[in-house]
Design an enzyme around this catalytic site. Structure first.
Site, short mmCIF file in Angstrom:
data_model
loop_
_atom_site.label_atom_id
_atom_site.label_comp_id
_atom_site.label_asym_id
_atom_site.label_seq_id
_atom_site.Cartn_x
_atom_site.Cartn_y
_atom_site.Cartn_z
CD GLU A 348 -2.76 -1.25 -0.09
OE1 GLU A 348 -2.91 -0.24 -0.79
OE2 GLU A 348 -3.23 -2.35 -0.40
CG HIS A 435 -5.73 -6.16 -8.26
ND1 HIS A 435 -6.74 -5.29 -8.55
CD2 HIS A 435 -5.15 -5.71 -7.13
CE1 HIS A 435 -6.77 -4.34 -7.63
NE2 HIS A 435 -5.81 -4.56 -6.76
#
Length: 539
Positions: A348, A435
Site C-alpha cells: 500500500e 491485479h
C-alpha cells in the site's frame, strides 16, 4: 486508491490490495527526443540519490526556458513534479503540463540534464511531444458529462463534479471532461472515480480510481520494536511522524491515534484493538526503512514527511487501500484477520511512491505495472525485514488468509496459479484488471531475481518456467529491486506499457551496472522470458 486484493483500493485514485472484479532527433536544438521506453544510451552511473524539495523549486524556476528549448506549443506550461539527481550531477526532471489553462492528463515528460545543466534527452509519455488542440470548446455539455460519469460509476454518488482537460489517448490528445465521482461501493470500499469522457462524442475514454487496493505484540510478526512518541502514542517521529489511528469501524475521518499507558502494545490477537495497530505501524516503519536504506528515499514523497495508517476500517472489510494520503486496513472476514501483514503494508505505501514518481495509470498496461510495483516492493520490504515470524517469500498476502483456505493472494513465480493472473504478456494484457495484468511483471521480477527452475527459499518451494522456454540464472532481488526502482523513478511515465518497462529496465541496468553486465543481461532475459517484444534497448 488501490485496494490490495479483489477487495482493495488506490489514491484520489484508490489503490486496493485486490481487484474488484522512434527516436526523433532535434538537431537544431541538440536534443534527443525519445518516446517512453525507447533506448537511451548513457554512461554507467552509480546508484541514484534524491534531491530535497528545493531542487523541485529550482527546476520550476527554469520551466519556461525548458518549454522554449523543447519547442513546446504556445499555451503549454510545464510544472515540475519530481527531480532525481545522480552522483555525477545528472538530473531527471519529471514535468506535468497544462494547455491554455487546462490540465493535460498524460502530458507528463522526463527531461534529462547533464552535470552542466544541458538537456540531453526528453522522454514523452505516449510519444506525446505536442498536446495542443485546435479548439478547447466542447460539444457535450458539462451536465451530460456529469451524468455519464455518475452512471458509469456503478454506485450511488455522494459528490460528482467535473472539469475540462486535455486527455492524451494512445493515438492523440483529445478534449475531455474529467468527472470525479465519490461514493462507497457495495463491499464498503470507498471510491474516488475519475472518468475521462470525450467532450465531443460522450464516449468514456478511460476510468481511474484514486483508491489503490496497500515493543508491540503483533498478530503476524511476533513481538517487535516500534517507534512511539512521548506520552506513548503510535507516532514515529524518527520516520517523519508516521502515525496510526483506530477508525473503530468507521469508513471516514482520521480516526483516533492509539495511546497506551506503558508503551507495551497489543497482545498478538484481535481481542486487543491495539494489535492491528501494531502490525500496521510496524509495516509502515519497515517500508520507510527499506526505501531509505535501499534507495535513499526519505518517505513516500521523498520530503521527510510521514503518513497515517488507519486500522479497523468498516465491518469485516476484506481489503486494504492507499487513497493518496494514507493507508487504510480492514479487519478481514469476521473481523478476525486484519489485512496488516508486512507485505500488505509495503504494497500500500508503495502505491504512494508510484503516485509521487511515474504516477502510472490504473488502466491498460500501466495499471498492471502499477500494481506489480507494489507487489515487488512489498516483497522486498518483507525480505528486508528479516522477521522470524514472517519470513520473506514471493507470495503476496500469505499471512492474511484472504481466500479462507490458507492460500496466498498472488504467486510471483507462477502468477496464473491464482486462476486469473497472466504469467506471460500478450496484446490482451492491457484489458485485464490491474491485479491480474500485474502477473507478467511479477513473473519477471521473480525470474530476474531467482532464475528459472526449482528452488526453495525460506522453506517455500518454487518452480518457474519462462514463457519462451529459455533457462537462466537470476542475479538477486536486491539488484533487481534497484533496477526497477530506477526504472520507476527515471524511465516510466503515466501511460507506460510493458515494452516501455522492458526498455526501461535494460537502460537502468546499463546505467547502474554497465552495458553487457550480467545484471543487465539477466533483466533482459527475464523480460524476453515473459514474452515482452524487444524494443530499442539492448544490453
Amino acid at each position: 486508491m488501490r485496494p490490495f486484493s479483489d477487495h482493495h483500493v488506490r489514491s484520489a485514485v484508490v489503490k486496493r490490495l485486490t481487484s474488484v472484479g522512434a527516436v526523433a532527433v532535434l538537431a537544431a536544438a541538440g536534443l534527443a527526443v525519445v518516446p517512453a521506453g525507447a533506448d537511451v544510451r548513457t554512461t554507467p552511473l552509480p546508484d541514484s540519490g534524491f534531491n530535497q524539495p528545493s531542487a523541485v523549486q529550482a527546476e520550476q524556476a527554469l520551466s519556461a526556458k525548458t518549454a522554449v528549448a523543447l519547442g513546446l506549443a504556445k499555451g503549454e506550461v510545464l510544472q515540475v513534479r519530481d527531480v532525481v539527481r545522480d552522483a555525477d550531477g545528472t538530473e531527471f526532471v519529471r514535468y506535468d503540463r497544462t494547455f491554455n489553462g487546462l490540465k493535460v492528463v498524460g502530458g507528463d515528460l522526463i527531461v534529462k540534464r547533464d552535470g552542466a545543466g544541458a538537456i540531453s534527452q526528453v522522454t514523452y509519455n505516449r510519444d506525446a511531444a505536442k498536446v495542443g488542440l485546435a479548439s478547447t470548446k466542447p460539444t457535450l455539455s458539462q451536465a451530460a458529462a456529469l451524468a455519464k460519469g455518475a452512471e458509469s460509476a456503478g454506485f450511488k454518488a455522494t459528490t460528482n463534479k467535473g472539469q475540462l482537460v486535455v486527455f492524451v489517448t494512445e493515438s492523440k490528445p483529445v478534449l475531455a471532461y474529467e468527472v470525479v465521482t465519490n461514493g462507497v461501493k457495495p463491499d464498503q470500499t470507498p471510491s474516488v472515480l475519475h472518468s475521462f469522457i470525450d467532450a465531443k462524442t460522450g464516449k468514456v475514454l478511460a476510468q481511474d480510481d484514486e483508491i489503490k487496493t496497500g515493543t508491540g505484540n503483533s498478530m503476524y510478526s511476533g513481538q517487535v520494536s516500534i517507534g512511539t512518541s512521548a506520552g506513548f502514542t503510535l507516532k514515529d517521529n524518527s520516520r517523519g511522524g508516521n502515525w496510526t489511528t483506530d477508525l473503530n469501524g468507521g469508513t471516514s475521518g482520521a480516526g483516533t491515534t492509539f495511546t497506551d499507558a506503558d508503551d507495551v502494545w497489543g497482545n498478538g490477537t484481535t481481542s486487543s484493538r491495539q494489535t492491528a495497530g501494531v502490525d500496521a505501524h510496524y509495516g509502515s516503519q519497515l517500508t520507510w526503512d527499506y526505501y531509505k536504506n535501499a534507495h535513499g528515499r526519505n518517505g513516500i514523497r521523498n520530503n521527510g514527511v510521514g503518513a497515517r495508517s488507519r486500522v479497523h476500517y468498516g465491518n469485516a472489510y476484506v481489503n486494504a487501500f492507499w487513497d493518496g494520503t494514507q493507508m487504510t486496513y480492514g479487519d478481514g472476514q469476521g473481523n478476525q484477520r486484519p489485512l496488516t501483514s508486512i507485505d500488505v503494508a509495503g504494497h500500500e505505501m508503495s502505491h504512494g511512491v508510484t503516485e509521487a514518481t511515474a504516477n502510472l495509470n490504473y488502466f491498460g498496461d500501466a495499471g498492471g505495472l502499477n500494481e506489480a510495483t507494489s507487489d515487488i516492493f512489498g516483497t522486498l520490504v518483507e525480505f528486508s525485514a528479516n522477521n522470524a515470524s514472517d519470513k520473506g517469500d514471493y507470495l503476496i498476502g500469505e499471512k492474511i488468509n484472504i481466500n479462507g483456505n490458507g492460500t496466498p493472494l498472488r504467486y510471483m513465480d507462477k502468477p496464473n496459479k491464482d486462476g486469473r493472473s497472466q504469467d506471460c504478456w500478450t496484446t490482451g494484457t492491457k484489458n485485464l484488471d490491474p491485479h491480474y495484468s500485474s502477473g507478467p511483471l511479477n513473473h519477471w521480477f521473480y525470474m530476474a531475481s531467482e532464475g528459472t527452475g526449482a528452488k526453495t527459499i525460506n522453506g517455500v518451494s518454487y518452480n518457474t518456467a519462462s514463457c519462451n522456454g529459455t533457462t537462466f540464472t537470476g542475479v538477486g532481488r536486491d539488484v533487481v529491486g534497484k533496477i526497477w526502482y530506477r526504472t520507476l523513478t527515471t524511465k516510466l511515465s503515466s501511460g507506460s506499457n510493458y515494452q516501455a518497462a522492458r526498455n526501461g529496465v535494460i537502460n537502468s541496468a546499463k546505467e547502474l551496472y554497465g552495458a553487457g553486465s550480467a545484471n543487465c543481461i539477466a533483466v533482459q532475459k527475464a523480460m524476453a522470458g515473459i514474452n515482452v517484444p524487444a524494443g530499442t534497448a539492448t544490453c
